[in-house]
Design a protein around this motif. Structure first.
Motif, PDB file in Angstrom:
ATOM      1  N   ARG A 148       0.869  -1.088   0.117  1.00  0.00           N
ATOM      2  CA  ARG A 148       0.112   0.183   0.286  1.00  0.00           C
ATOM      3  C   ARG A 148       0.762   1.498  -0.057  1.00  0.00           C
ATOM      4  N   GLY A 149       1.671   1.360   0.111  1.00  0.00           N
ATOM      5  CA  GLY A 149       2.972   2.932   0.177  1.00  0.00           C
ATOM      6  C   GLY A 149       3.444   3.868   1.166  1.00  0.00           C
ATOM      7  N   TYR A 150       1.970   2.965   1.998  1.00  0.00           N
ATOM      8  CA  TYR A 150       1.437   4.371   3.247  1.00  0.00           C
ATOM      9  C   TYR A 150       2.829   5.079   4.179  1.00  0.00           C
ATOM     10  N   ALA A 151       4.012   3.918   3.771  1.00  0.00           N
ATOM     11  CA  ALA A 151       4.962   4.829   5.097  1.00  0.00           C
ATOM     12  C   ALA A 151       6.245   5.257   3.726  1.00  0.00           C
ATOM     13  N   ASP A 152       5.333   5.189   2.918  1.00  0.00           N
ATOM     14  CA  ASP A 152       6.741   5.701   1.622  1.00  0.00           C
ATOM     15  C   ASP A 152       6.449   7.721   2.023  1.00  0.00           C
ATOM     16  N   TYR A 153       5.103   7.766   2.330  1.00  0.00           N
ATOM     17  CA  TYR A 153       4.738   8.975   2.104  1.00  0.00           C
ATOM     18  C   TYR A 153       4.828   9.717   3.382  1.00  0.00           C
ATOM     19  N   LEU A 154       3.929   9.383   4.560  1.00  0.00           N
ATOM     20  CA  LEU A 154       3.302   9.351   5.915  1.00  0.00           C
ATOM     21  C   LEU A 154       3.969   9.310   6.789  1.00  0.00           C
ATOM     22  N   GLU A 155       3.915   9.798   7.715  1.00  0.00           N
ATOM     23  CA  GLU A 155       4.384   9.834   9.521  1.00  0.00           C
ATOM     24  C   GLU A 155       3.102   9.679  10.305  1.00  0.00           C
ATOM     25  N   PRO A 156       3.242   8.805  11.981  1.00  0.00           N
ATOM     26  CA  PRO A 156       2.184   9.117  12.359  1.00  0.00           C
ATOM     27  C   PRO A 156       2.544  10.651  12.657  1.00  0.00           C
ATOM     28  N   GLY A 157       1.316  11.338  13.354  1.00  0.00           N
ATOM     29  CA  GLY A 157       1.252  12.510  14.199  1.00  0.00           C
ATOM     30  C   GLY A 157       1.800  12.439  15.235  1.00  0.00           C
ATOM     31  N   ARG A 158       0.954  13.697  15.357  1.00  0.00           N
ATOM     32  CA  ARG A 158       1.139  13.850  17.304  1.00  0.00           C
ATOM     33  C   ARG A 158      -0.461  13.952  17.880  1.00  0.00           C
ATOM     34  N   TRP A 177      -4.770  15.172  -2.254  1.00  0.00           N
ATOM     35  CA  TRP A 177      -5.702  15.649  -1.345  1.00  0.00           C
ATOM     36  C   TRP A 177      -5.868  15.007   0.255  1.00  0.00           C
ATOM     37  N   LEU A 178      -5.568  15.509   1.665  1.00  0.00           N
ATOM     38  CA  LEU A 178      -5.579  14.790   2.579  1.00  0.00           C
ATOM     39  C   LEU A 178      -5.921  15.691   3.730  1.00  0.00           C
ATOM     40  N   PHE A 179      -6.190  15.865   4.532  1.00  0.00           N
ATOM     41  CA  PHE A 179      -5.779  16.539   6.169  1.00  0.00           C
ATOM     42  C   PHE A 179      -4.576  15.878   6.759  1.00  0.00           C
ATOM     43  N   THR A 180      -3.242  17.168   6.504  1.00  0.00           N
ATOM     44  CA  THR A 180      -1.682  16.588   7.115  1.00  0.00           C
ATOM     45  C   THR A 180      -1.688  18.164   7.252  1.00  0.00           C
ATOM     46  N   ALA A 181      -2.335  18.627   7.177  1.00  0.00           N
ATOM     47  CA  ALA A 181      -2.079  20.624   7.097  1.00  0.00           C
ATOM     48  C   ALA A 181      -1.115  20.536   9.437  1.00  0.00           C
ATOM     49  N   ARG A 182      -1.432  20.043   9.988  1.00  0.00           N
ATOM     50  CA  ARG A 182      -0.749  20.263  11.171  1.00  0.00           C
ATOM     51  C   ARG A 182      -0.761  18.817  11.832  1.00  0.00           C
ATOM     52  N   SER A 183      -0.589  17.979  12.906  1.00  0.00           N
ATOM     53  CA  SER A 183       0.572  17.203  13.162  1.00  0.00           C
ATOM     54  C   SER A 183      -0.181  16.948  14.793  1.00  0.00           C
ATOM     55  N   ALA A 184      -0.486  18.339  14.970  1.00  0.00           N
ATOM     56  CA  ALA A 184      -1.610  18.414  16.410  1.00  0.00           C
ATOM     57  C   ALA A 184      -2.844  17.748  16.240  1.00  0.00           C
ATOM     58  N   LEU A 185      -3.538  18.016  14.968  1.00  0.00           N
ATOM     59  CA  LEU A 185      -4.818  17.709  15.115  1.00  0.00           C
ATOM     60  C   LEU A 185      -4.962  16.602  14.630  1.00  0.00           C
ATOM     61  N   HIS A 186      -4.444  15.873  13.431  1.00  0.00           N
ATOM     62  CA  HIS A 186      -4.447  15.150  12.412  1.00  0.00           C
ATOM     63  C   HIS A 186      -3.243  13.287  12.444  1.00  0.00           C
ATOM     64  N   PRO A 187      -3.659  12.476  12.800  1.00  0.00           N
ATOM     65  CA  PRO A 187      -3.011  10.871  13.000  1.00  0.00           C
ATOM     66  C   PRO A 187      -1.938  11.006  11.795  1.00  0.00           C
ATOM     67  N   TYR A 188      -2.323  10.950  10.682  1.00  0.00           N
ATOM     68  CA  TYR A 188      -0.792  10.570   9.630  1.00  0.00           C
ATOM     69  C   TYR A 188      -0.816  12.386   9.361  1.00  0.00           C
ATOM     70  N   LEU A 216       2.120  14.344   6.211  1.00  0.00           N
ATOM     71  CA  LEU A 216       3.425  13.979   5.155  1.00  0.00           C
ATOM     72  C   LEU A 216       4.799  14.021   5.555  1.00  0.00           C
ATOM     73  N   SER A 217       5.371  13.171   5.532  1.00  0.00           N
ATOM     74  CA  SER A 217       7.157  12.992   5.734  1.00  0.00           C
ATOM     75  C   SER A 217       7.728  14.119   5.054  1.00  0.00           C
ATOM     76  N   PRO A 218       9.004  13.920   5.843  1.00  0.00           N
ATOM     77  CA  PRO A 218       9.307  14.766   5.411  1.00  0.00           C
ATOM     78  C   PRO A 218      10.141  15.025   4.520  1.00  0.00           C
ATOM     79  N   ALA A 219       9.899  12.999   4.194  1.00  0.00           N
ATOM     80  CA  ALA A 219      10.961  12.839   2.927  1.00  0.00           C
ATOM     81  C   ALA A 219       9.570  12.767   1.440  1.00  0.00           C
ATOM     82  N   GLY A 220       8.758  12.324   1.977  1.00  0.00           N
ATOM     83  CA  GLY A 220       6.602  11.877   1.614  1.00  0.00           C
ATOM     84  C   GLY A 220       6.461  13.305   0.854  1.00  0.00           C
ATOM     85  N   ARG A 221       6.716  15.307   2.097  1.00  0.00           N
ATOM     86  CA  ARG A 221       6.646  16.109   1.003  1.00  0.00           C
ATOM     87  C   ARG A 221       7.529  16.442   0.230  1.00  0.00           C
TER      88      ARG A 221
END
Length: 634
Positions: A52-62, A426-437, A439-444
């Protein structure tokens, strides 16, 4: 359930069955933001799946809030198909909302318990159709907290601890309802406490709310300036429309009658209070009236959106109007009549919801028809939706909509990424404090450019054949950088995508899911000697857009039999431009001192007006040899 009159429990059970059946009536309930929550839930459960490749672009948020749907779905999807898991979560939301509101109504005034039946219909309202799943679940839990809070006249230490933990759970599910519930509890404490103990009780309430306040400080730590800037204003008359349309929603008899009844409850309380008939008003009535008034006023005067938080004002209404409704003196009617009116309206409202769900299913059937296709993706996926409203009134025509602002297909790409893998555009990734996942720096760095998802659905563009064709060319060019494109529009749009070089894995009426293949183009560069500078080859569908492909022949590359072959494999089919130049000055753009192919203009442009398949072209470069450099100084 203890505290609910026996005469009401039977009707509540019947409405529970009807409401859950309405949720289960369609395999998937299309909503605006629901796909965001579903996708995040799928990422959580399948993050380690390399296919599924999720880990290639996303990382867990806070994130420590907005986790209500995420938590429930994560558990249920581990043993249920994902669509069944979504149905189960929505059914839980409806049941918790309905029974909690009924319990609160029964404890507030047992003689008005019949009004609590309306909670089963209210749960199938605007927040659910907007896909605000965590908000809806937190609101449902909030009604339960309020019911527990008024269950005792005086809170014991254990009660305070339990309510504090419950408030924390609500805040983790979603922050906004927790803050609203906190306001209602403050009104309850202020009116129910003895004058000499009021300050102490408010202080204890502040201690009980430390958990939600800490979550608020963490989630909103971007600063008040970021959140308080209004991004859209709505006139006062339209705000009153929103009381009906952005609460229970539906036709006038559904949404409008609910809002009118709630305002009627507030008006009835005001009349009774003005007449000073204190024996008819309890401290809890006063607390509920004040809280309802504050929340309804907030829904009327707060900005429709604030920066970073869409649909801010309507979020005050579910609890505000729900409280106002319970101030209606329904006990003045015969008990059987009150029960019949509340139960009958609720049943009719639930039946309308079932009809609405089937209508949404029919409108979105083509767009969702590819979800079961045997496709597995792991890279970036470009979702393009040219009809996000599925034929419903557009967001700028919300005044004519029974459920305003709803875009059932706007986030279609996320749904396909949840079902088949890959990372949507397009997905909710704007704020790590609000979104579970997020984009990782490498993903961006690796993620391709995105388009404006709102602008592509502009009727002014789509209604003009020439502009629509240009838009599809742009999107087809953008899609060359993605693993695939998920396009929903008209059948002609899918045909245009296919003509530009896409191999379609799914092609059904207006839905196309395809990977770019392109029309390969072999360029033969004729040189008498190795190039003295990089030779740049670019292709683009439009001179006004960035190149969709680029190839660079390094300086010093030795020709074979006087030719260097360049395989431009990923260029669009159909009309395209090629640009070929020897970058002698190192500017990466054509200039007067660069070398060009014979027969091209001073920019090195070559038009290929009709490329329906593989092609080739021979280019004799000028400005490559030492003699050329002397005659063409930089």
């Amino acid at each position: 359930m203890a505290g609910i009159p026996r005469s009401t429990q039977g009707a509540a059970a019947a409405l529970s069955v009807a409401a859950v059946a309405t949720v289960l009536l369609v395999p998937y309930l299309p909503t605006s933001d629901g796909p965001h929550h579903i996708f995040h839930g799928m990422v959580a459960n399948h993050y380690g799946d390399p296919a599924r490749g999720y880990a290639d672009y996303l990382e867990p948020g806070r994130a420590v809030t907005s986790l209500g749907f995420h938590a429930l779905f994560g558990v249920l999807e581990s043993f249920l198909p994902w669509r069944r898991a979504v149905q189960a979560v929505l059914a839980i939301i409806v049941l918790v909302w309905g029974w909690s509101y009924l319990l609160f109504a029964s404890r507030l005034r047992p003689e008005r318990a019949a009004l609590g039946l309306i909670g089963f219909a209210a749960a199938l309202g605007w927040p659910l159709y907007m896909g605000l799943f965590s908000f809806s679940l937190a609101t449902a839990l909030g009604w339960l907290v309020l019911a527990l809070a008024i269950g005792r006249d005086r809170w014991r230490p254990l009660d305070r601890l339990g309510l504090g933990v419950a408030l924390l759970v609500v805040a983790m599910a979603h922050l906004f309802p927790a803050l609203v519930v906190g306001l209602v509890l403050l009104c309850i404490v202020a009116f129910r406490s003895e004058p000499g103990t009021r300050a102490k009780e408010i202080a204890w309430l502040a201690v009980m709310g430390l958990g939600p306040l800490a979550i608020a400080a963490w989630a909103l730590r971007g600063g008040p300036g970021e959140l308080l800037g209004s991004t859209e204003t709505v006139g006062l008359f339209d705000r009153f429309r929103l009381l009906a349309k952005a609460s229970v929603s539906g036709p006038t008899w559904r949404g409008g009658l609910f809002a009118v009844a709630a305002l009627g409850g507030l008006a009835s309380f005001a009349v009774t209070a003005f007449r000073r008939t204190d024996d008819e008003i309890t401290p809890l009535d006063r607390a509920v009236a004040l809280a309802a008034t504050l929340l309804v006023l907030a829904g009327l005067v707060a900005p429709l959106h604030v920066a970073g938080w869409e649909f801010f004002a309507p979020r005050f209404l579910p609890v505000g109007l729900g409280l106002g409704l319970l101030l209606l003196p329904v006990e003045r009617l015969r008990a059987e009549l009150g029960l019949a009116l509340a139960g009958g309206w609720s049943l009719a409202a639930i039946v309308w919801a079932g009809w609405f769900h089937r209508d949404l299913e029919a409108r979105t059937a083509v767009a969702l028809s590819g979800l079961d296709a045997p496709i597995t993706r792991h890279g970036p996926r470009l979702g393009v939706v040219l009809d996000p409203d599925a034929g419903l009134p557009r967001s700028d025509a919300w005044r004519d909509a029974e459920v305003p602002f709803i875009h059932p297909l706007y986030n279609l790409g996320l749904l396909y990424a949840a079902a088949q893998g890959g990372t949507p555009s397009w997905l909710f990734t704007a704020r790590s404090a609000l979104h579970p996942y997020v984009l990782s720096p490498a993903g961006r760095r690796a993620f391709p450019p995105v388009h404006d998802a709102v602008a592509v659905a502009d009727p002014a563009i789509l209604g003009d054949p020439e502009q629509r064709r240009a838009l599809l060319d742009f999107l087809a060019s953008l899609g060359t950088r993605y693993e695939d494109v998920i396009l929903y529009g008209a059948p002609g749009d899918v045909a245009a995508l296919k003509a530009r070089g896409y191999q379609l894995d799914v092609e059904h009426e207006g839905l196309g899911i395809g990977r770019f293949q392109g029309c390969p183009f072999r360029l033969s560069l004729e040189l008498d000697a190795p190039p003295s500078a990089p030779v740049v080859v670019r292709c683009s569908y439009s001179l006004r857009q960035a190149p969709s492909g680029e190839w660079v022949v390094p300086p010093g590359t030795a020709p074979q039999d006087g030719v260097i072959l360049v395989d431009a494999a990923r260029c669009l089919c159909g009309p395209v431009w090629y640009q070929i130049f020897v970058d002698r000055d190192g500017s990466a753009t054509p200039s007067d001192g660069d070398g060009f192919c014979e027969g091209t203009d001073a920019s090195g442009l070559l038009a290929r007006p009709d490329a329906k398949g593989p092609g080739s072209w021979r280019c004799k470069l000028r400005g490559n040899s030492a003699a050329d450099e002397e005659s063409n100084p930089p």
